[in-house]
Design an enzyme around this catalytic site. Structure first.
Site, PDB file in Angstrom:
ATOM      1  N   CYS A 164      -6.360   1.031   2.732  1.00  0.00           N
ATOM      2  CA  CYS A 164      -7.356   2.110   2.761  1.00  0.00           C
ATOM      3  C   CYS A 164      -7.319   2.991   1.526  1.00  0.00           C
ATOM      4  O   CYS A 164      -8.325   3.634   1.209  1.00  0.00           O
ATOM      5  CB  CYS A 164      -7.146   2.965   4.004  1.00  0.00           C
ATOM      6  SG  CYS A 164      -7.515   2.103   5.534  1.00  0.00           S
ATOM      7  N   GLU A 190     -11.263  -3.145   3.311  1.00  0.00           N
ATOM      8  CA  GLU A 190     -11.744  -3.532   4.646  1.00  0.00           C
ATOM      9  C   GLU A 190     -13.198  -3.137   4.771  1.00  0.00           C
ATOM     10  O   GLU A 190     -13.559  -2.390   5.670  1.00  0.00           O
ATOM     11  CB  GLU A 190     -10.914  -2.818   5.708  1.00  0.00           C
ATOM     12  CG  GLU A 190      -9.841  -3.679   6.288  1.00  0.00           C
ATOM     13  CD  GLU A 190      -9.049  -2.990   7.380  1.00  0.00           C
ATOM     14  OE1 GLU A 190      -9.284  -1.806   7.680  1.00  0.00           O
ATOM     15  OE2 GLU A 190      -8.177  -3.667   7.940  1.00  0.00           O
ATOM     16  N   GLU A 197       0.858  -1.188   0.000  1.00  0.00           N
ATOM     17  CA  GLU A 197       0.000   0.000   0.000  1.00  0.00           C
ATOM     18  C   GLU A 197       0.888   1.230   0.000  1.00  0.00           C
ATOM     19  O   GLU A 197       1.930   1.247   0.667  1.00  0.00           O
ATOM     20  CB  GLU A 197      -0.910   0.022   1.241  1.00  0.00           C
ATOM     21  CG  GLU A 197      -1.723   1.321   1.289  1.00  0.00           C
ATOM     22  CD  GLU A 197      -2.835   1.346   2.324  1.00  0.00           C
ATOM     23  OE1 GLU A 197      -2.765   0.555   3.282  1.00  0.00           O
ATOM     24  OE2 GLU A 197      -3.753   2.167   2.157  1.00  0.00           O
TER      25      GLU A 197
HETATM   26  O1  AHR Z   1      -2.134  -1.617   6.903  1.00  0.00           O
HETATM   27  C1  AHR Z   1      -2.584  -0.355   7.231  1.00  0.00           C
HETATM   28  C2  AHR Z   1      -4.092  -0.223   7.099  1.00  0.00           C
HETATM   29  O2  AHR Z   1      -4.704  -1.104   7.986  1.00  0.00           O
HETATM   30  C3  AHR Z   1      -4.661  -0.610   5.764  1.00  0.00           C
HETATM   31  O3  AHR Z   1      -4.649   0.442   4.878  1.00  0.00           O
HETATM   32  C4  AHR Z   1      -6.065  -0.993   6.095  1.00  0.00           C
HETATM   33  O4  AHR Z   1      -6.582  -1.945   5.195  1.00  0.00           O
HETATM   34  C5  AHR Z   1      -6.000  -1.441   7.522  1.00  0.00           C
HETATM   35  O5  AHR Z   1      -6.933  -0.784   8.293  1.00  0.00           O
END
Ligand code: AHR
Length: 652
Positions: free
Chosen positions: A241, A373, A44
């Site tokens: 996210c 999520e 990410e």
């Molecule tokens: O890994 C960090 C964050 O944790 C990610 O963006 C999200 O999917 C989770 O809440």
């Protein structure tokens, strides 16, 4: 009598020692095939993982398109030039994706400049390495000349060159190479404009030439190498996210991330202001690392691509916007078109796009995440619409579905039951919890229904303090507790198809979240103990799961020990993974159902539970090689206190 009692108690201790410490390994019955995807990566763009990180662009705000267009830039020689020599023009009506550019307007024989300070601590230069400078410009009134200077952190010129511009009034990309005469860690770039004329500048870019696979405008080789060294089974991207965005307009839209850079519309990252204690207002996603590059990266490192797409909902911790069902079509099309982009041939619109971008072969995408999520009835409703359409057109693509952000809460239970009723392909579970939780829950999957959906442990990391805390550390305790949990994942490889630690990368000064697997600055990087645990599992994945037991039970906490075992049919090896969470060294005996031969080799990660690595001490804690004599059907191994061990031996 006294002697007899002593003798009997000695026998009892010896017997109990034997029964507690002798592990039975049965190699002849394979319990499951180890999925090739079992150990993978979660990528990410958080903590400057992409922009300012693995994406090797050194100029921050290279196209003046940040909300504040002078972010990271200053003018030279004076801080402000109110006389119109530099003007930021916003032409969003002409190009919404790349609206701003700098107009340089010199009336006299002026010498002025634009200085870029780079990401975070500044630009890192290596003496003798060529850097590719690129200017995207158009001539309005020719006569402006351009010179480029690299500065050390002490404002010393360590490299320079000049660009002979052509006279085109069309946007033109022109490159030149500069080789610094010295190294610098906190350097800067100065672009000097002189002469009389008018020049529009849309982008100023600087990349090192030693990128991963020497691709121009590519990725930092040192960081990608760390990913390759993990031999990952899959790469999940682009988040996290950022898939959802803090508002629906800030969601990740893959179609905005492919093709020419000037077509990739920048978005402010959800991580710019989501963490009050670590605000990073200049965190923009340039998408220089876009979906084509993600697929290419997967191919480079041998990882199955697992893209995640937005399901018509923004981050449910944030604005939690939900797109009405009757407006979902563009979102569903994005999902369908993505499969076509990855796998389609030239007879398809998006397959042809991929070929035009330089990849005739399909990317062979077999997995697709629908939602990050997400949770709740709205997600369930959206997911159904996505799933019906995707399955009708691409029945072979396995869909990964979310269960929210945690376990054992109504959010999880609700989604889990919905997904099981729907016979979902793969259910994504996330765990950010204490080291104790990870140790206590290594048996979590022992009781899962074997015939139901497969499990993807899509995000997990032990938190030394608490979730969301800025004090979380990547210390040995967290790494060992993850190893305990991972023995449980491996032991249940028939149900758990995939697992990835999260997050993957963090810049030591630009981070928003901790802990993370790999930390870096603009010059170097280091592996955490958690990284080594991941690596010890993934490079020793094996092909077939076999059983290792203690007193006929799986080894998950008895005698402070956690263990799992596989065989590798390609190398004819038995591989045992064993965590010793005792503060004492402990002799472990293994009784095997086959004979082994030669020396058993392996790796052992041990030390002080609070030990961490850092930029200054990148290898303070790392695995050591172990060698054990092996012969016959018995193995003896001395496990160090607080250690994770991989023992590998050839089967006869
Ligand atoms: O890994 C960090 C964050 O944790 C990610 O963006 C999200 O999917 C989770 O809440």
């Amino acid at each position: 009598m006294k002697n007899t009692l002593l003798f009997l108690s000695f026998i009892a201790i010896a017997l109990s020692g034997f029964s507690q410490d002798t592990y039975t390994v049965s190699t002849k019955t394979t319990k499951a095939k180890v999925p090739s995807t079992l150990w993978g990566l979660f990528f990410e763009d958080i903590n400057r993982a992409a922009d300012g990180g693995v994406y090797a662009e050194m100029v921050e705000n290279r196209s003046f398109d940040f909300p504040k267009p002078m972010t990271a830039w200053s003018t030279w020689p004076s801080e402000r030039l109110p006389d119109g020599k530099f003007m930021v023009i916003n032409q969003s009506a002409v190009n919404e994706a790349d609206p701003k550019y700098m107009s340089v307007n010199l009336n006299a024989k002026d010498t002025v400049g634009l200085m870029n300070s780079g990401f975070d601590e500044g630009m890192s230069f290596k003496k003798g390495l060529a850097y590719n400078f690129m200017l995207r410009y158009r001539q309005v009134a020719p006569g402006v000349h351009v010179r480029i200077f690299l500065f050390s952190g002490h404002n010393r010129v360590i490299g320079h060159n000049q660009l002979s511009l052509n006279e085109s009034s069309e946007w033109t990309n022109q490159e030149i190479s500069i080789t610094p005469t010295d190294s610098a860690k906190t350097g800067k770039l100065l672009v000097i404009f002189e002469g009389a004329g008018k020049l529009d500048v849309d982008r100023i870019s600087l990349f090192p030439s030693d990128t991963w696979m020497n691709r121009k405008g590519g990725l930092r080789a040192d960081l990608v190498q760390k990913l390759a060294d993990l031999k990952p089974g899959f790469l999940r991207f682009p988040g996290g996210c950022i898939v959802e965005g803090n508002q629906i307009v800030h969601r990740y839209q893959w179609k905005h991330t492919i093709g020419p850079l000037e077509n990739r519309e920048m978005v402010q990252s959800i991580w710019a202001d989501d963490v009050p204690d670590r605000q990073t207002p200049d965190y923009m996603e340039s998408f220089g690392l876009g979906f084509f590059e993600y697929f290419q990266l997967c191919e480079d490192i041998g990882a199955a691509p697992l893209p995640i797409i937005n399901v018509g909902m923004s981050c449910q911790f944030d604005a939690a916007e939900v797109v009405p069902v009757n407006e979902l079509e563009p979102y569903i099309s994005d999902a369908l078109d993505l499969v076509e982009f990855a796998n389609g041939d030239t007879s398809t619109y998006w397959g042809k796009k991929r070929v035009q971008l330089g990849h005739p072969a399909p990317f062979n995408m077999k997995l697709l995440g629908v939602g990050n999520e997400n949770w709740g009835p709205q997600y369930a409703e959206h997911l159904k619409l996505f799933t019906d359409r995707l399955k009708a057109k691409y029945p072979d693509v396995k869909l990964v579905n979310a269960t929210g952000y945690s376990r054992n809460i109504p959010v999880f239970t609700y989604m889990d039951s919905v997904l099981r009723k729907r016979h979902a392909d793969i259910i994504d579970e996330h765990f950010y919890d204490t080291p104790k939780w990870f140790m206590d829950n290594s048996s979590r999957y022992d009781s899962y229904v074997r015939s139901g959906p497969k499990i993807f442990v899509g995000e997990y990391a032990a938190q030394s303090d608490r979730i969301g805390s800025m004090k979380n550390q990547n210390n040995l305790l967290t790494a060992l507790s993850e190893a305990c949990f991972m023995t449980g994942i491996e032991r249940n490889a028939d149900v758990v198809a995939m697992a990835s630690y999260a997050p993957l990368f963090a810049h030591v000064s630009g981070w928003q979240w901790t802990p993370n697997l790999i930390w870096f600055d603009n010059t170097s990087s280091y592996n955490t103990p958690n990284y080594y645990v991941q690596q010890m599992f993934s490079v020793n994945k094996g092909t077939d799961l076999v059983s290792i037991t203690l007193n006929n039970k799986s080894v998950s906490g008895q005698d402070s020990t956690w263990a799992s075992a596989v065989i590798d049919k390609t190398t004819n090896e038995l591989i045992v993974k064993l965590v010793n969470m005792s503060s004492h060294a402990s002799k472990k005996s293994f009784r095997l159902d086959v004979s082994v031969t030669g020396m058993a080799s392996g790796a052992s990660l041990s030390g002080d539970l609070k030990a961490e690595n850092s930029i200054g001490s990148p290898e303070y804690i790392k695995p050591e090689i172990t060698m054990i004599p092996a012969n016959g059907q018995h193995l003896e191994f001395a496990a160090k206190p607080f250690s994770f061990n991989v023992i590998k031996v050839k089967l006869k």
